[in-house]
Design an enzyme around this catalytic site. Structure first.
Site, short mmCIF file in Angstrom:
data_model
loop_
_atom_site.label_atom_id
_atom_site.label_comp_id
_atom_site.label_asym_id
_atom_site.label_seq_id
_atom_site.Cartn_x
_atom_site.Cartn_y
_atom_site.Cartn_z
N LYS A 144 -6.31 -5.95 2.34
CA LYS A 144 -5.98 -7.05 3.24
C LYS A 144 -5.59 -6.47 4.60
O LYS A 144 -5.19 -5.30 4.64
CB LYS A 144 -4.86 -7.90 2.67
CG LYS A 144 -3.52 -7.14 2.52
CD LYS A 144 -2.35 -7.94 2.90
CE LYS A 144 -1.41 -7.11 3.69
NZ LYS A 144 -0.17 -7.57 4.09
N HIS A 174 -2.26 -6.74 -3.66
CA HIS A 174 -1.47 -6.11 -4.72
C HIS A 174 -0.51 -7.09 -5.38
O HIS A 174 -0.03 -6.83 -6.47
CB HIS A 174 -0.77 -4.84 -4.21
CG HIS A 174 0.47 -5.08 -3.41
ND1 HIS A 174 0.44 -5.48 -2.09
CD2 HIS A 174 1.78 -4.97 -3.72
CE1 HIS A 174 1.68 -5.59 -1.64
NE2 HIS A 174 2.51 -5.30 -2.61
N LYS A 178 1.25 -7.69 -9.50
CA LYS A 178 2.69 -7.64 -9.79
C LYS A 178 2.95 -8.26 -11.16
O LYS A 178 2.42 -9.33 -11.47
CB LYS A 178 3.48 -8.41 -8.72
CG LYS A 178 3.70 -7.60 -7.45
CD LYS A 178 4.68 -8.32 -6.55
CE LYS A 178 4.83 -7.61 -5.22
NZ LYS A 178 5.71 -6.43 -5.27
N GLU A 212 12.71 -9.45 3.04
CA GLU A 212 12.95 -8.03 2.83
C GLU A 212 14.01 -7.50 3.80
O GLU A 212 14.12 -8.00 4.93
CB GLU A 212 11.66 -7.23 3.08
CG GLU A 212 10.49 -7.70 2.25
CD GLU A 212 9.21 -6.96 2.62
OE1 GLU A 212 8.87 -6.01 1.90
OE2 GLU A 212 8.57 -7.32 3.61
N HIS A 236 -0.44 -12.82 0.42
CA HIS A 236 0.33 -12.80 -0.82
C HIS A 236 0.90 -14.15 -1.26
O HIS A 236 0.69 -14.58 -2.38
CB HIS A 236 1.49 -11.81 -0.68
CG HIS A 236 1.08 -10.44 -0.21
ND1 HIS A 236 -0.01 -9.77 -0.70
CD2 HIS A 236 1.64 -9.60 0.70
CE1 HIS A 236 -0.10 -8.58 -0.13
NE2 HIS A 236 0.89 -8.45 0.74
N LYS A 335 11.38 -10.05 7.69
CA LYS A 335 11.78 -8.64 7.73
C LYS A 335 13.21 -8.57 8.27
O LYS A 335 13.65 -9.45 9.02
CB LYS A 335 10.88 -7.86 8.70
CG LYS A 335 9.41 -7.82 8.29
CD LYS A 335 9.13 -6.69 7.32
CE LYS A 335 7.66 -6.52 7.06
NZ LYS A 335 7.39 -5.92 5.76
O1 LIG Z 1 7.39 -5.42 -2.01
P1 LIG Z 1 6.02 -4.85 -1.90
O2 LIG Z 1 5.25 -4.88 -3.18
O3 LIG Z 1 6.02 -3.51 -1.22
O4 LIG Z 1 5.20 -5.83 -0.95
C1 LIG Z 1 5.67 -6.14 0.32
C2 LIG Z 1 4.79 -5.52 1.40
O5 LIG Z 1 3.47 -6.06 1.27
C3 LIG Z 1 2.55 -5.57 2.22
O6 LIG Z 1 1.27 -6.09 1.97
C4 LIG Z 1 3.01 -5.95 3.60
O7 LIG Z 1 2.08 -5.46 4.58
C5 LIG Z 1 4.38 -5.38 3.86
O8 LIG Z 1 4.86 -5.77 5.14
C6 LIG Z 1 5.35 -5.81 2.79
O9 LIG Z 1 6.58 -5.10 2.98
#
Ligand SMILES: O=P(O)(O)OC[C@H]1O[C@@H](O)[C@H](O)[C@@H](O)[C@@H]1O
Length: 473
Positions: A144, A174, A178, A212, A236, A335
């Site tokens: 992505k 991804h 999960k 996050e 996502h 963020k």
């Molecule tokens: O918590 P995970 O699995 O690392 O996924 C979050 C991350 O996913 C990524 O695809 C984003 O580009 C990031 O900004 C993000 O922090």
């Protein structure tokens, strides 16, 4: 899974390869120790086999350590040693047809080409690869963001379709690897208790939040042109919303499951069909996280403050079908947020009539599916000890348990097994963009202010009122 495979990572010099892809492969090798994997790192830098093997060894060993207990550690180590010995480096310009053709031709088996490249270079690399250059069975895996809007996603899908069959294309997200996202399927479709309440009659609202503490982490080059809406919600979280709201597939195979996902996404609309009213955005100013000072986003290296990039976004959608009509689904990601939250919450309607005389437990009950760590919480109102008319709110808690692979490992395992179950369907990639494109347009037109929040806070003042309760003029 075929035991001999070649995985070519284009853009192997990048961070993603070291941090997520190669460590994710450690679990795949531990699960399939018979796998003979030739890992070809391809990139524009003048590296060599020895340097690449060192990177591969370190990343695989870190990945294995992070997994903790594996069923046969000795076999996993042997598989890793073999993969390290077989690893090769190729210096290539990924946009040059001749170099790409030679790279593909040098593989002993029809390869998997993994495009770990910036989106514009990925498109140029796909264009450069002519259909006849790819041996039958070649799989293409794309990171992505898939395109930069609905139109470019359509164009990219069409380009790919000219090169390989759709089940050989793996659009990587991804989040689909999960554990909790996969556990949602079991929770919803294997439990009458949950499946029977999973609808508008019982659910008042759904919130899917991925906040996050991480700030920019030196990723301005990518993030400053993406922002929270594109980085997290477009890909996502809309897919998680699809898994939360989809109808039960007949079988857990790629066609049925992905068909259900696409059907759910097709029914999604911005709240009230008004992208400005359905969204808000903000950006962090200087603050503090875990006792450390965090500079304002606008002052981070590589950021262009004129871009008005948001680091926190909310977007409310509805699913226009008989199961979900009228239920707001709030997607949010930010963020540098203090008190991070990574979960999906269903708020339930109260019972139709609470017998007079009961007291207490007035908050709406929730079902909370935590994405990280993998956890399920269900609110119940019980009589509890003491006064039988006094209701106590209790929470049923259980661990989903984490999977044996990392999210990237799960996705890579599917690619190596040539199973597109966890790959984003072509139409889904376009639909997710079609949902956020009008929001981005409304933002560009200035229809939604860019609010501010100090790094380490929970968001801008005023955002504690849910977007659905605000009426914006
Ligand atoms: O918590 P995970 O699995 O690392 O996924 C979050 C991350 O996913 C990524 O695809 C984003 O580009 C990031 O900004 C993000 O922090």
């Amino acid at each position: 899974m075929q035991s001999d495979q070649t995985l070519i990572i284009l853009g192997a010099g990048g961070d993603l390869t070291k941090r997520l892809l190669v460590p994710g492969l450690a679990g795949v090798l531990a699960r399939n120790p018979e796998l003979r994997l030739t890992l070809v790192g391809a990139g524009h830098s003048e590296s060599d086999d020895a340097a690449w093997r060192e990177i591969v060894r370190e990343a695989l060993e870190n990945g294995l350590d992070a997994l903790g207990d594996v069923p046969d550690a000795a076999a996993a180590k042997t598989a890793i040693d073999r993969a390290v010995d077989a690893a090769r480096w190729r210096t290539v310009d990924a946009t040059d047809r001749g170099q790409l053709r030679d790279l593909v031709a040098s593989a002993e088996h029809p390869p998997i080409l993994y495009f770990a490249l910036p989106p514009d270079i990925t498109v140029r690399a796909v264009e450069a690869l002519r259909p006849g250059d790819l041996p039958d069975g070649t799989r293409l895996a794309l990171e992505k963001p898939f395109g930069h809007d609905a139109e470019s996603a359509r164009t990219l899908n069409a380009l790919l379709a000219e090169r390989v069959a759709d089940d050989q294309v793996f659009r990587v997200d991804h989040f689909l690897g999960k554990s909790t996202v996969l556990n949602l399927l079991g929770l919803r479709f294997a439990n009458r208790l949950f499946e029977s309440v999973w609808n508008r009659d019982n659910v008042a609202a759904i919130d899917i939040v991925y906040d996050e503490t991480l700030a920019l982490e030196g990723r301005a080059g990518y993030y400053d042109s993406a922002g929270a809406l594109v980085d997290m919600i477009q890909s996502h979280l809309l897919l998680v919303a699809g898994f939360m709201t989809m109808e039960a597939p007949a079988a857990l195979d790629a066609d049925d499951l992905r068909g259900s996902l696409v059907q759910a996404l097709r029914a999604m609309r911005p709240l009230a069909d008004d992208p400005a009213r359905a969204s808000r955005r903000a950006r962090y100013t200087a603050g503090e996280l875990d006792g450390e000072g965090v500079p304002a986003y606008a002052d981070e290296d590589g950021v262009d403050p004129e871009n008005e990039t948001e680091t926190l976004a909310e977007f409310v959608v509805t699913v226009e079908n008989a199961r979900w009509a009228g239920v707001p689904i709030m997607l949010r990601s930010g963020k540098a947020v203090g008190a991070p939250r990574k979960d999906a919450q269903l708020t339930l309607h109260p019972v139709a009539h609470l017998p007079r005389g009961f007291r207490g437990a007035s908050d709406a009950p929730r079902i909370i599916v935590s994405l990280t760590p993998e956890h399920l919480t269900v609110d119940l109102d019980l009589n509890g000890p003491g006064d039988p008319l006094e209701l106590d709110r209790v929470q049923l808690d259980t661990d989903f348990g984490s999977g044996e692979l990392t999210a990237y490992g799960e996705v890579l395992d599917g690619i190596l097994a040539a199973d597109p179950l966890l790959s984003v369907p072509a139409e889904a990639a376009e639909l997710c963009w079609a949902l956020v494109d009008p929001v981005l347009a409304a933002w560009r037109d200035g229809a939604v202010p860019l609010d501010e929040y100090p790094a380490g806070s929970s968001g801008p003042d005023g955002w504690s009122t849910p977007l659905t309760d605000l009426s914006r003029g």
